[in-house]
Structures are given as structure tokens and as C-alpha cells.
Design an enzyme around this catalytic site. Structure first.
Site, mmCIF file in Angstrom:
data_model
loop_
_atom_site.group_PDB
_atom_site.id
_atom_site.type_symbol
_atom_site.label_atom_id
_atom_site.label_comp_id
_atom_site.label_asym_id
_atom_site.label_seq_id
_atom_site.Cartn_x
_atom_site.Cartn_y
_atom_site.Cartn_z
ATOM 1 N N ILE A 202 0.882 -1.180 0.000
ATOM 2 C CA ILE A 202 0.000 0.000 0.000
ATOM 3 C C ILE A 202 0.910 1.218 0.000
ATOM 4 O O ILE A 202 1.732 1.368 0.906
ATOM 5 C CB ILE A 202 -0.862 0.042 1.300
ATOM 6 C CG1 ILE A 202 -1.717 -1.220 1.435
ATOM 7 C CG2 ILE A 202 -1.734 1.302 1.346
ATOM 8 C CD1 ILE A 202 -2.764 -1.392 0.359
ATOM 9 N N HIS A 203 0.832 2.053 -1.011
ATOM 10 C CA HIS A 203 1.676 3.249 -0.947
ATOM 11 C C HIS A 203 1.051 4.497 -1.559
ATOM 12 O O HIS A 203 1.571 5.590 -1.396
ATOM 13 C CB HIS A 203 3.031 2.992 -1.637
ATOM 14 C CG HIS A 203 2.966 3.079 -3.129
ATOM 15 N ND1 HIS A 203 2.567 2.030 -3.908
ATOM 16 C CD2 HIS A 203 3.231 4.102 -3.973
ATOM 17 C CE1 HIS A 203 2.593 2.378 -5.175
ATOM 18 N NE2 HIS A 203 2.985 3.639 -5.255
ATOM 19 N N ARG A 204 -0.081 4.371 -2.264
ATOM 20 C CA ARG A 204 -0.597 5.550 -2.969
ATOM 21 C C ARG A 204 -1.158 6.570 -1.996
ATOM 22 O O ARG A 204 -1.769 6.220 -0.990
ATOM 23 C CB ARG A 204 -1.692 5.146 -3.949
ATOM 24 C CG ARG A 204 -1.118 4.443 -5.102
ATOM 25 C CD ARG A 204 -1.962 4.444 -6.327
ATOM 26 N NE ARG A 204 -1.201 3.743 -7.314
ATOM 27 C CZ ARG A 204 -0.249 4.297 -8.050
ATOM 28 N NH1 ARG A 204 -0.010 5.593 -7.976
ATOM 29 N NH2 ARG A 204 0.458 3.581 -8.873
ATOM 30 N N ARG A 235 6.554 5.655 2.532
ATOM 31 C CA ARG A 235 5.385 6.525 2.747
ATOM 32 C C ARG A 235 4.388 5.867 3.708
ATOM 33 O O ARG A 235 3.828 6.527 4.584
ATOM 34 C CB ARG A 235 4.700 6.810 1.405
ATOM 35 C CG ARG A 235 3.435 7.642 1.531
ATOM 36 C CD ARG A 235 2.642 7.604 0.239
ATOM 37 N NE ARG A 235 3.112 8.503 -0.784
ATOM 38 C CZ ARG A 235 2.770 9.787 -0.876
ATOM 39 N NH1 ARG A 235 1.958 10.325 0.018
ATOM 40 N NH2 ARG A 235 3.226 10.536 -1.839
#
Ligand code: UD1
Length: 353
Positions: A202-204, A235
Site C-alpha cells: 500500500i503506498h498511494r 510513505r
């Protein structure tokens, strides 16, 4: 002829690898400029080593910042560099801030511009990547499209005459690395040998930057039926710490961002992938593993056919779908046959010769 590649973020290093090898085979002068958008060793250097990419000729060291600061910093830094290098064309990859900055720097100096992975659209104008892609395609002299759908988008936007379909260069790398790791017995970090697991990333911004959204995602993942190896992008780690959210609750097994061969090995051995990454959705498809995507849309629409990939924007399906069996249907080869980089390199050389 002299070509300059601009790269800065993890997915760009993967695309650069087969292009650098194709340019070497064609004996084209190829320079690499690393913007420094990604700078941690496991987000950057590891990819150059594992994928045998020549060291960058120049590192701009721009680092993190708001979109304007990051994009503007790269743009300003490239101006004198391009003037001195005087390339025949600049090659930019994908949809990051490094892509857009490289594109703007080239067109402002009347240097030819090539966009690799052109024509992808999410039609979600809130995504920074969508601005970056649309603007870069319209600035480019040569748009190299990975799929028929991408070609259709370019044609619809009036860019058909500048576009060439070459296939997807990520297939080249993915298949080479799959064959390399196929026989090895390296363990998967976070799980015991033979233990069934899911692989998640998960990074967006749309999933990490809102505390409620991120909490809801982590809660869902923590309660899945098998361990979830969570390859945690910086992030994600920094937002989780800021919002006081645990990355170790329940089934979560956080690990550092994976090197590319480790990622391919983990996908192949997993029971399924849960992600918001574009590249990983496609790698799961190429490697024959079901994927559940925590987004409202995907640029890689071909992965949705026959249920190889399922979109779950409101987190209502992941519980039931994450461990669904491998679909019976054939996948076909919508992303090409693993020889896209040579087609792309030849298209560039023929455009400028
Ligand atoms: C960028 C791309 C995205 C791509 C992703 C792959 C843009 C707009 N987004 O997102 O399209 O899918 O890369 O990873 O260009 N950080 C580190 N170390 C690093 C890199 C980043 O700690 O090596 C941290 C910084 O705190 C930074 C944050 O991660 O603020 C986000 O990095 P950034 O480059 O802004 O975007 P990504 O989320 O990585």
C-alpha cells in the site's frame, strides 16, 4: 545517436533495465540520469545491482518534497545538464514527478522527447500520476504504448500519429527474473516455509494520507485468514507512525520494501496479492496469481478480464476475494511476449535516424 534516460522512482528502474540492455545491443550512446526522487538503498541502489543496470552518469539528489518542489527541483536541475549533454532525445518512463520534470525540461530546450509506457489512463484526475501521464504524452514527440488500449487512448487524444505500440517492457524483466528465481529455495521473509500467505503493498497517496482510510485498510488486512506479508513503502511507514497505526496487528507481517527478485519470488509463492500498485497488479497477472486492488480504477484494465484482478475501492470484497482460487480462464498475452524493450529501442533509433 545519444539518448538520455531520466529515472527517479522504483518502477522506473525496473523499466530502465531492459532498455539499457537493448541500447547496449544496438550500440547506441545511452546516458542515465537519476533524479534522486527515491534515495533509500532498498528503493533505489538494490534495483541497479539486481537488474545489472549501469550506474547513473549523474545523480541529481533532489529527494522528497511536495509535488511542486520535487518536480520543480528536477526541472531546474536538468536545464544545464541537458544543455551540456546535448542529447538527440530524452527518454522518460511511466508517470512519476521525475517523468513530468524530465519531459518539461526536454521540450523547453527543443530536445526530442520519448515517453515509454504512454497512453495509460485511470481517468482519475485526483491522482498525481494521471496529470503526469497526460501532460507527458502531449509533450512527447514519440509515444511508446504498452497495449492496444493505451494506443486507443492516444488516438482519441489526437496523438495517434506520434504513437507506436511496442508492448510492455516490464514483461521482459518479469519473465527473466521469474526464470532466475524459479528453482531457488530462498525463504520468504515474514513467513515460515510452506506457510500459505498473501502479499500486500500500500503506498498511494489516496490510501495512505487519510488516517481513516489507512486505518480501515490495515484493519481489513490484519483480519484476513492467512499471514499478510506487507512490503512497506517508506510513505506507508511514515504515515502509519504519524497516525499511530500498527503495522504488526493480527495477520500483518511488515517487511522492508522488497528487492525485485524477492518481490517476484514472493508473488509466485503467495496465494494472492493485495495492492494499490500498478506494477504489482500486472506482475501478479503475468505470474498467474489472483490480485485484489484497493483502488477505484486501474490503468491495466486487461488484468480485470476473467477475474485475475478485482477492484475493491470500498474494502467490501477483500475479505472474500483475497484468497479466491486461481481463475480457470486463460490470460492471453495483452502485454506482449517479453521482447518489448528491443522494439522500443528500435522505434526510438528509427525515429531519430
Ligand atoms: C512515487 C510515484 C508513484 C510510484 C511510486 C513507486 C509520484 C507522484 N509518485 O510515489 O507514481 O508508484 O513512486 O514507489 O511521482 N521516501 C523515502 N525514501 C525513498 C523514497 C521516498 O523515505 O527512497 C518517502 C519520503 O518521505 C516521501 C514519501 O516516501 O515523502 C513519498 O515519496 P515520493 O517520491 O513523493 O512518492 P511515492 O509515494 O514513492
Amino acid at each position: 545517436m545519444r539518448i538520455v534516460s531520466i529515472v527517479g522512482a522504483r518502477p522506473q528502474f525496473i523499466k530502465l533495465a531492459p532498455m539499457a540492455h537493448a541500447f547496449a545491443q544496438l550500440e547506441v550512446e545511452h546516458k542515465i540520469i537519476h533524479t534522486g526522487q527515491h534515495y533509500d538503498v532498498d528503493m533505489s541502489d538494490a534495483f541497479f545491482q539486481d537488474l545489472q543496470i549501469p550506474d547513473p552518469d549523474l545523480h541529481l539528489g533532489v529527494g522528497s518534497g511536495s509535488h511542486g518542489v520535487q518536480t520543480g527541483g528536477i526541472l531546474a536541475a536538468l536545464d544545464p545538464v541537458f544543455t551540456e549533454m546535448a542529447p538527440d532525445c530524452v527518454l522518460v518512463y511511466g508517470d512519476t514527478n521525475s517523468t513530468l520534470a524530465g519531459a518539461l525540461a526536454a521540450v523547453k530546450l527543443h530536445i526530442g522527447l520519448v515517453h515509454l509506457e504512454a497512453g495509460l489512463r485511470s481517468f482519475n484526475r485526483r491522482m498525481p500520476e494521471e496529470h503526469n501521464r497526460v501532460l507527458t504524452d502531449h509533450a512527447a514527440d514519440l509515444c511508446l504504448a504498452p497495449t492496444e488500449v493505451a494506443m486507443q487512448h492516444l488516438t482519441r487524444e489526437g496523438l495517434g500519429e506520434r504513437a507506436v505500440m511496442v508492448g510492455d517492457v516490464m514483461v521482459d524483466v518479469c519473465y527473466q527474473v521469474r526464470d532466475m528465481v524459479a528453482q531457488d529455495s530462498q525463504p520468504i521473509e515474514g513467513v515460515a516455509d510452506d506457510e500459505p500467505f498473501l502479499l500486500a503493498t500500500i503506498h498511494r497517496a489516496e490510501n495512505t494520507d487519510d488516517p481513516q482510510r489507512l486505518a480501515a485498510i490495515l484493519e481489513k488486512l490484519a483480519h484476513l485468514a492467512v499471514p499478510v506479508v506487507l512490503a512497506a513503502h517508506p510513505r506507508l511507514r511514515s504515515r502509519a507512525a504519524e497516525f499511530d497505526l500498527s503495522l504488526t496487528a493480527g495477520k500483518l507481517r511488515p517487511v522492508a520494501p522488497l528487492a525485485y527478485p524477492d518481490m517476484v519470488r514472493a508473488v509466485v509463492r503467495s496465494k494472492g496479492v493485495v495492492t494499490d500498485s500498478g506494477g504489482l497488479q500486472k506482475e501478479a497477472f503475468l505470474l498467474g496469481v489472483p490480485c485484489t486492488t484497493l483502488r477505484t480504477e486501474t490503468e491495466w484494465v486487461e488484468t480485470l478480464e476473467n477475474g485475475w484482478n478485482v477492484l475493491d475501492p470500498d474494502l467490501s470484497r477483500v475479505n472474500d476475494e483475497a484468497l479466491r482460487p486461481v481463475p480457470a480462464a486463460e490470460r492471453g498475452a495483452p502485454y506482449g511476449n517479453g521482447h518489448a524493450a528491443m522494439a522500443a529501442a528500435e522505434a526510438i533509433v528509427s525515429h531519430w535516424s
